[in-house]
Enzyme design. Structure first.
Site, PDB file in Angstrom:
ATOM      1  N   ALA A   1     -17.849  18.649  -8.238  1.00 57.26           N
ATOM      2  CA  ALA A   1     -17.825  19.852  -7.397  1.00 57.26           C
ATOM      3  C   ALA A   1     -18.565  19.591  -6.092  1.00 57.26           C
ATOM      4  O   ALA A   1     -19.796  19.637  -6.046  1.00 57.26           O
ATOM      5  CB  ALA A   1     -18.450  21.019  -8.155  1.00 57.26           C
TER       6      ALA A   1
ATOM      7  N   SER B   1     -16.515  20.358  -2.732  1.00 57.72           N
ATOM      8  CA  SER B   1     -15.924  21.311  -1.781  1.00 57.72           C
ATOM      9  C   SER B   1     -16.308  22.752  -2.102  1.00 57.72           C
ATOM     10  O   SER B   1     -16.635  23.083  -3.243  1.00 57.72           O
ATOM     11  CB  SER B   1     -14.398  21.207  -1.821  1.00 57.72           C
ATOM     12  OG  SER B   1     -13.992  19.920  -1.455  1.00 57.72           O
ATOM     13  N   GLU B   2     -16.232  23.584  -1.075  1.00 58.56           N
ATOM     14  CA  GLU B   2     -16.486  25.016  -1.220  1.00 58.56           C
ATOM     15  C   GLU B   2     -15.383  25.748  -0.455  1.00 58.56           C
ATOM     16  O   GLU B   2     -14.652  25.120   0.317  1.00 58.56           O
ATOM     17  CB  GLU B   2     -17.880  25.353  -0.662  1.00 58.56           C
ATOM     18  CG  GLU B   2     -18.971  24.638  -1.440  1.00 58.56           C
ATOM     19  CD  GLU B   2     -20.395  24.971  -0.964  1.00 58.56           C
ATOM     20  OE1 GLU B   2     -20.538  25.714   0.043  1.00 58.56           O
ATOM     21  OE2 GLU B   2     -21.328  24.492  -1.619  1.00 58.56           O
TER      22      GLU B   2
ATOM     23  N   GLY C   1     -13.448   6.715  -6.146  1.00 63.75           N
ATOM     24  CA  GLY C   1     -12.542   7.782  -6.606  1.00 63.75           C
ATOM     25  C   GLY C   1     -11.203   7.711  -5.899  1.00 63.75           C
ATOM     26  O   GLY C   1     -10.150   7.955  -6.507  1.00 63.75           O
ATOM     27  N   ARG C   2     -11.231   7.374  -4.629  1.00 66.45           N
ATOM     28  CA  ARG C   2      -9.982   7.336  -3.856  1.00 66.45           C
ATOM     29  C   ARG C   2      -9.029   6.265  -4.373  1.00 66.45           C
ATOM     30  O   ARG C   2      -7.809   6.392  -4.216  1.00 66.45           O
ATOM     31  CB  ARG C   2     -10.316   7.149  -2.363  1.00 66.45           C
ATOM     32  CG  ARG C   2     -10.898   8.430  -1.778  1.00 66.45           C
ATOM     33  CD  ARG C   2     -11.525   8.298  -0.412  1.00 66.45           C
ATOM     34  NE  ARG C   2     -12.095   9.605  -0.022  1.00 66.45           N
ATOM     35  CZ  ARG C   2     -13.001   9.785   0.923  1.00 66.45           C
ATOM     36  NH1 ARG C   2     -13.458   8.749   1.606  1.00 66.45           N
ATOM     37  NH2 ARG C   2     -13.445  11.007   1.192  1.00 66.45           N
TER      38      ARG C   2
ATOM     39  N   GLN D   1      16.689  13.004  -1.994  1.00 69.96           N
ATOM     40  CA  GLN D   1      17.895  12.839  -1.172  1.00 69.96           C
ATOM     41  C   GLN D   1      18.983  12.068  -1.946  1.00 69.96           C
ATOM     42  O   GLN D   1      20.154  12.397  -1.869  1.00 69.96           O
ATOM     43  CB  GLN D   1      17.529  12.119   0.135  1.00 69.96           C
ATOM     44  CG  GLN D   1      18.577  12.257   1.224  1.00 69.96           C
ATOM     45  CD  GLN D   1      18.757  13.707   1.690  1.00 69.96           C
ATOM     46  OE1 GLN D   1      17.869  14.533   1.517  1.00 69.96           O
ATOM     47  NE2 GLN D   1      19.905  14.007   2.252  1.00 69.96           N
TER      48      GLN D   1
ATOM     49  N   GLU E   1      -9.580  14.532  -2.477  1.00 72.73           N
ATOM     50  CA  GLU E   1     -10.498  13.374  -2.315  1.00 72.73           C
ATOM     51  C   GLU E   1     -10.405  12.814  -0.894  1.00 72.73           C
ATOM     52  O   GLU E   1     -10.529  11.604  -0.668  1.00 72.73           O
ATOM     53  CB  GLU E   1     -10.272  12.329  -3.411  1.00 72.73           C
ATOM     54  CG  GLU E   1     -10.661  12.897  -4.779  1.00 72.73           C
ATOM     55  CD  GLU E   1     -11.032  11.898  -5.840  1.00 72.73           C
ATOM     56  OE1 GLU E   1     -11.410  10.758  -5.513  1.00 72.73           O
ATOM     57  OE2 GLU E   1     -10.999  12.290  -7.033  1.00 72.73           O
TER      58      GLU E   1
ATOM     59  N   SER F   1      -5.427  12.760   4.502  1.00 66.57           N
ATOM     60  CA  SER F   1      -5.001  11.541   5.214  1.00 66.57           C
ATOM     61  C   SER F   1      -5.751  11.421   6.542  1.00 66.57           C
ATOM     62  O   SER F   1      -6.059  10.305   6.985  1.00 66.57           O
ATOM     63  CB  SER F   1      -3.494  11.587   5.461  1.00 66.57           C
ATOM     64  OG  SER F   1      -2.819  11.558   4.226  1.00 66.57           O
ATOM     65  N   GLU F   2      -6.043  12.551   7.146  1.00 62.71           N
ATOM     66  CA  GLU F   2      -6.782  12.517   8.422  1.00 62.71           C
ATOM     67  C   GLU F   2      -8.192  11.959   8.191  1.00 62.71           C
ATOM     68  O   GLU F   2      -8.685  11.148   8.978  1.00 62.71           O
ATOM     69  CB  GLU F   2      -6.846  13.932   9.032  1.00 62.71           C
ATOM     70  CG  GLU F   2      -5.506  14.474   9.531  1.00 62.71           C
ATOM     71  CD  GLU F   2      -4.532  14.882   8.407  1.00 62.71           C
ATOM     72  OE1 GLU F   2      -4.962  15.062   7.263  1.00 62.71           O
ATOM     73  OE2 GLU F   2      -3.323  15.011   8.707  1.00 62.71           O
TER      74      GLU F   2
END
Ligand code: COS
Length: 391
Positions: free
Chosen positions: A127, A129-130, A248-249, A342, A369, A372-373
């Site tokens: 935990a 993020s918020e 983790g990534r 497709q 996690e 992309s930016e």
């Protein structure tokens, strides 16, 4: 397999086939139904535990399998190729809270938390993020205030994977005071368990993909946690979290490679079966070129991922390589699943075939996690740290 560029050892191939068989037997028959109903199946935890898959990189002395990163990621890819929701449970648990405990935990914390986690008796969550703090992770607001032998935590965590069933939530909270803010160096990592009064499981997200993986908010209201549950130093939780996300990534990259491989496999099989204009559509160059590009991108993503995993196993710093692996694999997963739909045409747009689920599951790998930016920021910053400024 022809597509496996990195040679695997006999042990790695054995674990790969164990994971593949498990996924085929225990996940494949149910994955669509769990997705449809957003159902998390708790029995999966026990089944993964029986294989040792919840303690893959934990040394045997702490009840884990003691495997290296590469072996763990090979297994994770197999699980993700069938059910990406189960893969994220496995990835978060193995890569983040267990690795943080292993690296910075005291022996007492290892025996209380790491060992049961490695045995699969306690599921781990992470935990950071918020609701108002995502990419700018150091801006988190959950406050931890020291009171005697305890810390008192107040605030809300968001996007907590496996949050409904977690037995240990590695939680980042501010240990600095409102009068003396210390930014990224004013955050601690706390080992939080759901039995603590003030631990409230909040809303469960209704997601586009990974629907069989429960993602929740957690509210902590005057949650008192003994000081023994602080991991390492009180001001270093953000640094621990960042270092752990480097590993983790790789788990998310493996998940993305698994999804992309599955989409490629289903699309190439379908292209051989589906006939239009008097022949199988795989005979048309438009389809061949598409499949060739899909196969190339999957192979390149897997090769980069495995190279990064091997670098970690050699003890190298992998911040840049894990960001590259995650970025490349997640964008590949999104692109390859789009191409797969497709190729299936209208049948790709409905739930009769699983490519529609793969497409929805792929999207989040470009987001969680670290978006992309954020991966591009990490890669670019490392360029300068390696090259020494503007050389
Ligand atoms: N390993 C070790 N230390 C790290 C680190 C890493 N990978 N990344 C940053 N740090 C350290 C820095 O060295 C710095 O330490 P000092 O105090 O010694 O200078 C400190 O952490 C702060 O780093 P920085 O100034 O780079 O922090 P920023 O606020 O600019 O944020 C990013 C850096 C954007 C990379 C970080 O906030 C991030 O990764 N955001 C995405 C969060 C994320 O992935 N969330 C998903 C959660 S799971 S759903």
């Amino acid at each position: 397999m022809a597509w496996a560029l990195t040679p695997l050892t006999e042990e790695q191939r054995a674990i790969q086939s164990t994971a593949r068989e498990f996924a085929k037997r225990e996940l494949a028959p149910f994955a669509d139904e769990w997705d449809e109903n957003a159902h998390f199946e708790p029995a999966i935890i026990t089944k993964l535990a029986e294989l040792g898959f919840l303690g893959m990189m934990v040394p045997e002395q702490y009840d884990g399998l003691g495997l290296d990163t590469l072996t763990y990621l090979v297994a994770l890819e197999e699980i993700a190729a069938v059910d990406a929701s189960t893969a994220v449970l496995m990835s978060v648990h193995n890569s983040l809270p267990t690795q943080m405990l292993l690296r910075w935990g005291t022996e007492e914390q290892k025996s209380r938390f790491l060992k049961p986690m490695a045995r699969g008796e306690l599921l781990g969550a992470f935990a950071l993020s918020e609701p108002d703090s995502g990419s700018d992770a150091a801006s988190l607001r959950m406050q931890a205030t020291r009171d005697g032998d305890c810390w008192v935590l107040n605030g809300t965590k968001a996007w907590v994977s496996s949050g409904t069933h977690a037995g240990v939530v590695m939680t980042m909270a501010r240990t600095d005071t409102p009068e003396d803010r210390k930014g990224a160096r004013g955050i601690g990592a706390f080992i939080i368990t759901p039995d603590l009064p003030g631990y409230i499981v909040g809303k469960k997200e209704d997601k586009m993909g990974l629907r069989a993986s429960p993602t929740v908010q957690l509210h902590f209201e005057n949650l008192r946690v003994p000081k023994q549950n602080l991991l390492g130093e009180p001001g270093l939780g953000f640094i621990y979290a960042m270092q752990s996300l480097d590993a983790g990534r790789l788990g998310i990259a493996a998940q993305a490679v698994g999804i992309a491989q599955a989409a490629l496999s289903h699309a190439s099989k379908y292209a051989a079966e589906r006939r239009q204009f008097g022949k199988p559509i795989k005979e048309f160059q438009a389809i061949q070129f598409r499949l060739a590009d899909m196969a190339m991108k999957v192979a390149a993503s897997r090769a980069l991922l495995r190279a990064a995993a091997t670098a970690r196993d050699r003890g190298q710093q992998i911040r840049q390589f894990s960001a590259m692996a995650k970025l490349m694999a997640s964008e590949t997963a999104m692109w390859v699943t789009t191409q797969a739909i497709q190729i299936f045409g209208g049948y790709g747009y409905v739930k009769e075939y699983p490519v529609e689920r793969f497409f929805r599951d792929a999207k989040v790998t470009e987001i969680y996690e670290g978006t992309s930016e954020i991966q591009r920021i990490v890669i670019a910053r490392e360029l300068y740290s390696h090259l020494g400024g503007d050389r």
